[in-house]
Design a protein around this motif. Sequence first.
Motif, PDB file in Angstrom:
ATOM      1  N   PRO A 125      52.718 -27.889 -32.470  1.00 29.87           N
ATOM      2  CA  PRO A 125      51.763 -26.973 -32.655  1.00 29.87           C
ATOM      3  C   PRO A 125      50.634 -27.497 -33.987  1.00 29.87           C
ATOM      4  O   PRO A 125      51.076 -28.485 -34.642  1.00 29.87           O
ATOM      5  CB  PRO A 125      52.918 -26.014 -33.568  1.00 29.87           C
ATOM      6  N   GLY A 126      49.307 -27.122 -33.701  1.00 36.17           N
ATOM      7  CA  GLY A 126      48.490 -27.407 -34.473  1.00 36.17           C
ATOM      8  C   GLY A 126      47.925 -28.572 -34.205  1.00 36.17           C
ATOM      9  O   GLY A 126      46.775 -29.169 -34.839  1.00 36.17           O
ATOM     10  N   ALA A 127      48.221 -29.523 -32.886  1.00 33.37           N
ATOM     11  CA  ALA A 127      47.824 -30.612 -32.655  1.00 33.37           C
ATOM     12  C   ALA A 127      46.587 -30.481 -31.758  1.00 33.37           C
ATOM     13  O   ALA A 127      45.852 -31.635 -31.300  1.00 33.37           O
ATOM     14  CB  ALA A 127      48.817 -31.686 -31.881  1.00 33.37           C
ATOM     15  N   ARG A 128      46.457 -29.501 -31.085  1.00 31.55           N
ATOM     16  CA  ARG A 128      45.591 -29.123 -30.028  1.00 31.55           C
ATOM     17  C   ARG A 128      44.022 -29.485 -30.289  1.00 31.55           C
ATOM     18  O   ARG A 128      43.465 -30.283 -29.502  1.00 31.55           O
ATOM     19  CB  ARG A 128      45.548 -27.693 -29.596  1.00 31.55           C
ATOM     20  N   GLU A 129      43.744 -29.351 -31.571  1.00 31.95           N
ATOM     21  CA  GLU A 129      42.259 -29.575 -32.009  1.00 31.95           C
ATOM     22  C   GLU A 129      42.063 -30.979 -32.168  1.00 31.95           C
ATOM     23  O   GLU A 129      40.771 -31.580 -31.955  1.00 31.95           O
ATOM     24  CB  GLU A 129      41.838 -28.928 -33.327  1.00 31.95           C
ATOM     25  N   ARG A 130      43.219 -31.883 -32.421  1.00 32.10           N
ATOM     26  CA  ARG A 130      42.932 -33.286 -32.166  1.00 32.10           C
ATOM     27  C   ARG A 130      42.790 -34.059 -30.686  1.00 32.10           C
ATOM     28  O   ARG A 130      42.628 -35.096 -30.617  1.00 32.10           O
ATOM     29  CB  ARG A 130      43.934 -34.007 -33.230  1.00 32.10           C
ATOM     30  N   ILE A 131      43.104 -33.146 -29.828  1.00 39.05           N
ATOM     31  CA  ILE A 131      43.113 -33.610 -28.294  1.00 39.05           C
ATOM     32  C   ILE A 131      42.032 -33.320 -27.672  1.00 39.05           C
ATOM     33  O   ILE A 131      41.332 -33.829 -26.923  1.00 39.05           O
ATOM     34  CB  ILE A 131      44.140 -33.009 -27.594  1.00 39.05           C
ATOM     35  N   VAL A 132      41.269 -31.957 -28.037  1.00 33.18           N
ATOM     36  CA  VAL A 132      40.160 -31.425 -27.332  1.00 33.18           C
ATOM     37  C   VAL A 132      39.087 -32.307 -27.297  1.00 33.18           C
ATOM     38  O   VAL A 132      38.490 -32.946 -28.591  1.00 33.18           O
ATOM     39  CB  VAL A 132      39.859 -30.017 -28.074  1.00 33.18           C
ATOM     40  N   GLY A 133      38.349 -32.576 -25.978  1.00 33.38           N
ATOM     41  CA  GLY A 133      37.175 -33.577 -25.828  1.00 33.38           C
ATOM     42  C   GLY A 133      37.450 -34.945 -26.199  1.00 33.38           C
ATOM     43  O   GLY A 133      36.444 -35.779 -26.401  1.00 33.38           O
ATOM     44  N   LYS A 134      38.758 -35.341 -26.393  1.00 31.86           N
ATOM     45  CA  LYS A 134      38.870 -36.770 -26.659  1.00 31.86           C
ATOM     46  C   LYS A 134      39.230 -37.723 -25.568  1.00 31.86           C
ATOM     47  O   LYS A 134      39.701 -37.107 -24.310  1.00 31.86           O
ATOM     48  CB  LYS A 134      40.277 -36.604 -27.571  1.00 31.86           C
TER      49      LYS A 134
END
Length: 242
Positions: free
Chosen positions: A195-204
């Motif tokens: 939970p909460g990690a998605r934004e650190r994965i998007v577009g990477k």
Amino acid sequence: MKRFAQTAFDLLWPPCCESCGEPSRDPVCAACRAAMPLRTADGCCSTCGKTLLEGEADRPGDGATCRRCRDEPPWFDAARSAVSFRGPARPLVHALKYGGQTWLAGVLSTWLEGCWLAHFADERPDFVSSPPMHPLRRLRRGYDQARLLAAALAHALGLPCECGLVARRRATPTQTRLDAEERAANVRDAFAVVPGARERIVGKCILLVDDVMTTGATLGALSRVYREAGAERIICMSFARD
Ligand SMILES: [Zn+2]
Ligand SMILES: [Zn+2]
């Protein structure tokens, strides 16, 4: 005095090659290094890196893909392994994985670095990661060898290592005796984004590292989780390929 102590120590416990056991100052002796079954791109699938079987290539030469990648493209963009899982490579993996020789991660990562330079030098990953180990297995073993390899390679490449974004949801039985289909079923739904990690994965662009790759089921399932969470590009690497 210090030198004498070292000599005495070496006489009693001579340093040995971790692969063949012969006396050697280098943790992997010159003979084992020379015999290391390095993998090249020749005759391998340009996507998953597996050795192409006779008549399996869709076209000859570079850019050929295997039947499996053609029928069902994997969730990663490319996968490569530094060495084949035989000869001197086997005892090294064994010592790292089951023998508690955690310091070997730094030694084995030098071959991963060579593999990176050979295949992915132009890539710019945002971070390096590894398949998360189930907490119970981690507790039993005391360490996570894939994570150690990922951290060592990240350090060598000057990249961050992010190992807490995806978790293992359930303990999967060991894959050793399973065939390709059983392995895929075994790891299906095994991973989930924290939970909460998605934004650190998007577009990477993500570089996933494992010790041994066999059918690619584990790295495939993990790549799917990253991809569905919005990762732009996923590259997989393993020290050895079975
Ligand atoms: Zn040796
Ligand atoms: Zn393939």
